[in-house]
Design an enzyme around this catalytic site. Structure first.
Site, PDB file in Angstrom:
ATOM      1  CG  ASP A  96      -0.306  -0.520   2.490  1.00  9.22           C
ATOM      2  OD1 ASP A  96       0.930  -0.535   2.572  1.00  9.22           O
ATOM      3  OD2 ASP A  96      -1.040  -0.924   3.406  1.00  9.22           O
TER       4      ASP A  96
ATOM      5  CG  ASN B 207      -8.741  -1.506  11.998  1.00  7.29           C
ATOM      6  OD1 ASN B 207      -7.852  -2.200  11.501  1.00  7.29           O
ATOM      7  ND2 ASN B 207      -9.129  -0.363  11.448  1.00  7.29           N
TER       8      ASN B 207
ATOM      9  CG  HIS C 287      -5.643  -2.321   8.893  1.00  5.98           C
ATOM     10  ND1 HIS C 287      -5.736  -1.059   9.445  1.00  5.98           N
ATOM     11  CD2 HIS C 287      -4.313  -2.616   8.924  1.00  5.98           C
ATOM     12  CE1 HIS C 287      -4.535  -0.630   9.776  1.00  5.98           C
ATOM     13  NE2 HIS C 287      -3.653  -1.565   9.474  1.00  5.98           N
TER      14      HIS C 287
END
Ligand code: F6R
Length: 252
Positions: free
Chosen positions: A73, A140, A142
């Site tokens: 990313d 969370n 991800h």
């Protein structure tokens, strides 16, 4: 129909042992197949892995000369060359310290042009797909920047980061700067196409995310739960991150 798989689990004493196990697996893959394709992550967890791999190269035990890499990313909307971009992180922490060909290092574009996601997918395909993908996990759940709610069928796409993720990454930015709100990330389906995946997790703050990923039935509220549909995943975690009473606690 996708069937649920059981990950291999390396539950180790501490973060240093997690890094050593990841270095060992990556070095073995590169030694067996010097022109392999690696999927790479940024963040705090892999820092010691990059240090260890750079040391192997410095010692003459490993070469990345034939290796091609694809990062998960990149932030959008940062000025070119920003020190907190993932391209800058990778250059400083890894690429400049090893003998890799810069032309074979791919990080998603942060320019936000239409078609960037599709072009990244095409580049992965034309390299022959990813042999070994290294992942971290967000608190969370991800993976990459695929936040909760992302479809398990997603391909490389633009995401809006959650407040929690931007808060978690603020420490990586110069004083007073906040991470930008958007990023381009490999999708979950893109990640699942890697032939082998190692997921690294260290520290008590990752225990809930691992418990959700490998606990109840997988659903999109925890993106990392998609890894349970992949046949070749190794979870490498330390005692602090290994959730009590979950499947990961039983594989010592
Ligand atoms: C980084 C990435 C993220 C991180 C995750 C964990 O390229 O894609 O999913 O792996 O946010 O980050 P750390 O390791 O900093 O806890």
């Amino acid at each position: 129909m996708l069937s649920l798989q059981s990950p291999r689990v390396l539950r180790l004493a501490d973060a240093a042992s997690v890094a050593t196990a990841a270095i060992t697996r990556i070095a073995a893959r590169v030694s067996e197949r010097p022109n392999c394709v690696l999927g790479l992550a940024t963040g705090r967890t892999p820092l010691a892995v990059y240090d260890g791999l750079a040391q192997c190269v410095a010692d003459g035990r490993l070469s990345f000369a034939g290796v091609e890499t694809f990062n998960l990313d990149e932030y959008l909307d940062l000025p070119a060359g920003h020190p907190s971009s993932f391209r800058a992180y990778m250059a400083e922490r890894f690429f400049r310290r090893v003998d890799i060909d810069p032309a074979k290092t791919h990080v998603p574009s942060g320019e936000g042009r239409p078609g960037d996601g599709d072009r990244y997918e095409a580049a992965i395909r034309s390299a022959g797909g990813i042999d070994l993908q290294m992942l971290g996990i967000g608190q969370n759940g991800h993976i990459g920047f695929n936040e909760p709610g992302t479809s398990f069928d997603s391909r490389t796409h633009v995401v809006t980061l959650t407040q929690a993720t931007r808060d978690a990454n603020t420490a990586d930015f110069p004083n007073g700067e906040r991470p930008p709100p958007r990023a381009l990330t490999m999708g979950i389906a893109t990640i699942l196409e890697a032939r082998e995946i190692i997921l690294l997790a260290t520290g008590t703050h990752k225990a809930d995310a691992l418990a959700r990923a490998f606990g109840a039935s997988p659903d999109t509220s925890c993106p990392a739960a998609a890894l349970r549909f992949h046949p070749r995943v190794t979870v490498i975690c330390d005692e602090e991150a290994a959730p009590k009473g979950s499947v990961l606690a039983n594989h010592r």
